[in-house]
Write an enzyme that holds these catalytic residues in place. Structure first.
Site, PDB file in Angstrom:
ATOM      1  N   ASP A 107       0.758  -1.927  -0.050  1.00  0.00           N
ATOM      2  CA  ASP A 107      -0.423   0.514  -0.265  1.00  0.00           C
ATOM      3  C   ASP A 107       0.941   1.198  -0.322  1.00  0.00           C
ATOM      4  O   ASP A 107       1.568   1.622   0.079  1.00  0.00           O
ATOM      5  CB  ASP A 107      -1.108  -0.131   1.031  1.00  0.00           C
ATOM      6  CG  ASP A 107      -0.022  -0.023   3.244  1.00  0.00           C
ATOM      7  OD1 ASP A 107       0.283  -1.575   2.544  1.00  0.00           O
ATOM      8  OD2 ASP A 107      -0.690   0.431   3.267  1.00  0.00           O
ATOM      9  N   GLU A 172      -0.323  -1.442   5.882  1.00  0.00           N
ATOM     10  CA  GLU A 172       1.029  -1.223   6.302  1.00  0.00           C
ATOM     11  C   GLU A 172       1.230   0.662   6.648  1.00  0.00           C
ATOM     12  O   GLU A 172       1.634   1.048   8.020  1.00  0.00           O
ATOM     13  CB  GLU A 172       2.594  -1.268   5.741  1.00  0.00           C
ATOM     14  CG  GLU A 172       3.742  -0.937   6.786  1.00  0.00           C
ATOM     15  CD  GLU A 172       3.871   0.216   6.776  1.00  0.00           C
ATOM     16  OE1 GLU A 172       4.760   0.649   7.395  1.00  0.00           O
ATOM     17  OE2 GLU A 172       3.687   1.209   5.817  1.00  0.00           O
TER      18      GLU A 172
END
Length: 300
Positions: A107, A172
């Site tokens: 991400d 994350e």
């Protein structure tokens, strides 16, 4: 075979595959894997790992018992059913060593104003030995490295002495729920290596990030009588300034901390989003802001 000979074979395998690794990283960068939009990249990743002969497990956060986990964070503004994780497992034929997890997040944070980019953020442009693009450094380069490290072992004719789980996760940049979902799914190993961009140094500890949201209420009046009402945005500003001052106090205390004394201002405070008001000539009745408080990694 002497150890140096094995290392030479590994170095040669890494060098031989480097152009392929750069091409792989370029493809990773070209996926705009923003929060909630990671599935196309993860589907591509699952196919890449299956093509390498791994046993691939593709699952979403919604498919794991995460809600009951004491370490799980609330999923804000994203559907857990769309947050895809990929675990590719290499099973050792005759395990004699210690198992390992290689994990990286795919991400990325929003790219910001396009006009501030030298190259389009998802173009994956290579120039003068650098690859430009959102997420190239944090941490798609690390993801490419861990995958091609395993490729290099195979190309050098070597075999891991125990099981290796190669994991690509989401969340994350916000909650950490993606990594936690792999644990909830049952994946364990005797060690875990996360190739984040830490300047080629080993980081042993990290305090993580705290996101929080504050709502401030005001009393709306016309600007001509502003002194009779209260401005929610100005009230929020006072809270922000107080938290900035608190951050200075905490960083001063960190100067005598065993782990953080050598790091300048390890604790960070950032009011990242603020929304408030509905008319320029009225004192705003409400303001919402979201901030992040983070801490740098502990010394190596």
């Amino acid at each position: 075979m002497p150890e140096q000979s094995v290392l030479d074979r590994l170095r040669q395998a890494v060098d031989a595959n480097f152009d392929k690794e750069v091409a792989f990283l370029t493809e990773l960068v070209r996926f705009p894997s923003l929060r909630g939009r990671e599935a196309p990249l993860q589907d591509w990743m699952a196919r890449q790992m299956a093509g390498r002969g791994y046993a691939v497990d593709r699952f979403t956060i919604a498919e794991t018992p995460l809600e009951a986990h004491e370490k799980a964070a609330p999923m804000v503004d994203v559907d857990p059913a769309g947050s895809v994780q990929v675990v590719a497992t290499h099973r050792a034929k005759d395990p004699t060593g210690r198992s390992l997890i290689l994990q990286g997040h795919i991400d990325v944070v929003p790219e910001g104003p396009a006009e501030m980019w030298t190259h389009p953020p998802y173009a994956g442009v290579v120039r003068d030995g650098w690859l430009y693009g959102r997420g190239a450094n944090d941490m798609k380069a690390g993801v490419a490295c861990m995958i091609f490290a395993m490729d290099a072992l195979k190309a050098a004719g070597l075999e891991p002495a125990a099981d290796v789980h190669v994991q690509t996760v989401t969340e994350e940049e916000s909650t950490g729920n993606g990594a936690l979902a792999t644990l909830a799914r049952g994946y364990r190993a005797e060690a875990c290596l996360i190739p984040e961009p830490t300047g080629h140094t080993m980081t042993r500890a990290h305090t993580g990030t705290l996101w929080f949201r504050i709502r401030v209420r005001g009393v709306p009046v016309h600007v001509a009588q502003a002194q009779t009402g209260t401005n929610a945005i100005l009230s929020a500003l006072h809270i922000i300034q107080a938290l900035q001052q608190h951050t200075k106090v905490v960083n001063e205390a960190a100067k005598s901390d065993r782990w953080y004394a050598s790091i300048q201002d390890p604790v960070k405070f950032n009011p990242g989003i603020i929304r408030g008001g509905d008319w320029a000539s009225s004192t705003p009745p409400g303001a919402r802001w979201i901030a992040a408080s983070a801490c740098c990694p502990a010394p190596r």
